[in-house]
Design an enzyme around this catalytic site. Structure first.
Site, short mmCIF file in Angstrom:
data_model
loop_
_atom_site.label_atom_id
_atom_site.label_comp_id
_atom_site.label_asym_id
_atom_site.label_seq_id
_atom_site.Cartn_x
_atom_site.Cartn_y
_atom_site.Cartn_z
N GLU A 1 38.75 -9.90 -85.05
CA GLU A 1 39.62 -10.67 -84.13
C GLU A 1 39.81 -11.87 -82.61
OE1 GLU A 1 41.84 -7.78 -82.72
OE2 GLU A 1 41.74 -6.68 -84.59
N HIS B 1 47.19 -7.44 -84.44
CA HIS B 1 46.71 -6.12 -83.30
C HIS B 1 48.00 -5.50 -82.59
CE1 HIS B 1 42.78 -3.97 -82.06
NE2 HIS B 1 44.20 -2.82 -81.74
N ARG C 1 40.50 -0.26 -87.07
CA ARG C 1 39.76 -1.32 -86.23
C ARG C 1 39.86 -1.87 -87.17
NH1 ARG C 1 41.40 -0.45 -82.37
NH2 ARG C 1 40.32 0.51 -79.60
C1 GLV Z 1 44.48 -0.45 -79.92
O1 GLV Z 1 43.87 -0.35 -80.63
C2 GLV Z 1 43.86 0.67 -79.00
O2 GLV Z 1 42.77 1.08 -79.71
O3 GLV Z 1 44.66 1.43 -78.02
#
Ligand code: GLV
Length: 339
Positions: A270, A288, A241
Site C-alpha cells: 500500500e 483500506h 492485510r
Molecule cells: C486496520 O487495518 C486496522 O488494523 O485497524
C-alpha cells in the site's frame, strides 16, 4: 510548574481528540497526511515521550535505536504488523492499539465488499457512468454470483470474524470457519459457525473472507496452490492485510475464470495496487477503509488518545491504558525494571 510531557501525532486527527490530548500534554500534531521515512520517524520520536501513529509508520529496533525518552506508542489501528513488538518491549516502550471499537464497522465493510464483488456492483456502475446503458439490456448481461443460501468461509475468527459470521444468518448461509484455536461452543453457537480445517474451508466456501492478523508465518497464506483448491466460481474478500494474499496469483486465478470475483480493501505494498488487479473488472478495490465510518474513526481516535495518556501516567485512566499490546512493560515499570 513541572515540564509537560510531549506527544507527537503522526497524522491529522479529529480536533476534539487533539484538544483533549492537549489538556494533559504538549502536542506536536502533523497538519497534513504524509509518509514518514524511517529517518523522519527516528528524529520525531527522539524528541517526544509518546506518539500516536498510523499503520504506514513502521517501527523496529533501528527506528528506536538510541531513543531513551519514548515511553508509549499508540497505534491508530487494531492490527499492529507495523510494529516490532519485541523490539518495543526490549526498549521498555509500551505499545497500544484500538481493538473492539471497530469490529462491527469492519464486519459491515466485509459484507459491502462481498456483495459488491459477487454482484458486480463496481463494474456495473462504471459501465453505467460511461453512458453505455443504451436501449434494452440483455437478459443474460451482468450475471453475478448468489450470496444467499451459499457457504461463507471465514479464515481468522477473532472478534471481527465473529461479527462477519453473525451477519450471515440474514443471508441464510452456512458458515464455516478456520482459526488456529477452535472457539468455545457457546461462541460457535452464537455465530452459527462450524470449525473446519483449512483445507475443508478452502474447498467448501463459496465466499471466503480473510480476517486474520498478518504475521511472517502467514505471508501469502492464500497463494496459487490455495486459490486452485478453492471452488470454481467462488469469491475472495480480504479486509485484513494485503500480504496474506499472493496478488499476482489471485489476478491469474481471476483472469482464468477460476475465481469469479474478489473484493479487496488491503494490498501488499500500500498504496500501490498490483497492476494485474487494477486491470481486472471483476475485482472491487478500495483504499483500506474497513473501519472508516465517522463514528468508529472517532472512537478509534478517542481510544488512541486514552492509550497514550494512560501509558504516560496521565488522564482519568493513568497507568491503565484501555488496550496495551505488551502489558508486561507496565508491570516492569511498576517493579522498576525492564520488561
Ligand atoms: C486496520 O487495518 C486496522 O488494523 O485497524
Amino acid at each position: 510548574m513541572s515540564k509537560r510531557l510531549k506527544v507527537w501525532v503522526s497524522r491529522p486527527l479529529f480536533a476534539d481528540a487533539l484538544a483533549r490530548l492537549g489538556q494533559f500534554v504538549e502536542v506536536d500534531a502533523e497538519p497534513v497526511e504524509r509518509t514518514h521515512s524511517a529517518q523522519d520517524l527516528r528524529r520525531q520520536l527522539a524528541a517526544v515521550d509518546g506518539a500516536i501513529i498510523g499503520l504506514a509508520d513502521r517501527f523496529d529496533a533501528t527506528t528506536l535505536a538510541g531513543n531513551d525518552r519514548l515511553k508509549v506508542i499508540s497505534n491508530l489501528a487494531v492490527g499492529y504488523n507495523n510494529l516490532d513488538i519485541d523490539a518495543l518491549t526490549r526498549a521498555g516502550i509500551l505499545a497500544c492499539n484500538t481493538p473492539d471499537v471497530l469490529n462491527e464497522t469492519t464486519a459491515d465493510y466485509a459484507w459491502a465488499l462481498l456483495l459488491a464483488a459477487a454482484r458486480r456492483v463496481g463494474a456495473a456502475e462504471r459501465w453505467l457512468r460511461a453512458g453505455q446503458w443504451q436501449g434494452a439490456m440483455r437478459f443474460d448481461d451482468w450475471l453475478g454470483v448468489d450470496v444467499h443460501g451459499r457457504t461463507l468461509g471465514i479464515l481468522g475468527m477473532g472478534r471481527i470474524g465473529q461479527a462477519v459470521a453473525r451477519r450471515a444468518g440474514g443471508f441464510d448461509m452456512r458458515v464455516l470457519y478456520h482459526n488456529r484455536h477452535r472457539l468455545p461452543e457457546s461462541v460457535e453457537c452464537e455465530c452459527a459457525a462450524r470449525w473446519v480445517d483449512r483445507e475443508t474451508l478452502l474447498r467448501q466456501a463459496d465466499h471466503l473472507v480473510l480476517v486474520l492478523p498478518y504475521t511472517r508465518e502467514n505471508h501469502h497464506i492464500i497463494g496459487a496452490a490455495e486459490l486452485a483448491r478453492m471452488k470454481r466460481g467462488s469469491v475472495l474478500v480480504n479486509i485484513a492485510r494485503g500480504g496474506l494474499v499472493d496478488e499476482a496469483a489471485l489476478a491469474a486465478s481471476l483472469r482464468e475464470g477460476h475465481l469469479a470475483a474478489a473484493g479487496l480493501d488491503v494490498y501488499e505494498d500500500e498504496p500501490v495496487v498490483h497492476p494485474d488487479l487494477l486491470a481486472l473488472e471483476q475485482v472491487v478495490l478500495s483504499p483500506h477503509l474497513g473501519s472508516a465510518s465517522a463514528g468508529t474513526r472517532r472512537n478509534m481516535a478517542g481510544m488512541a488518545v486514552d492509550n497514550v495518556l494512560a501509558g504516560l501516567g496521565l488522564g482519568p485512566t493513568a497507568g491503565r491504558p484501555p488496550a496495551p499490546i505488551n502489558p508486561g512493560v507496565l508491570d516492569a515499570r511498576r517493579r522498576g525494571s525492564k520488561a
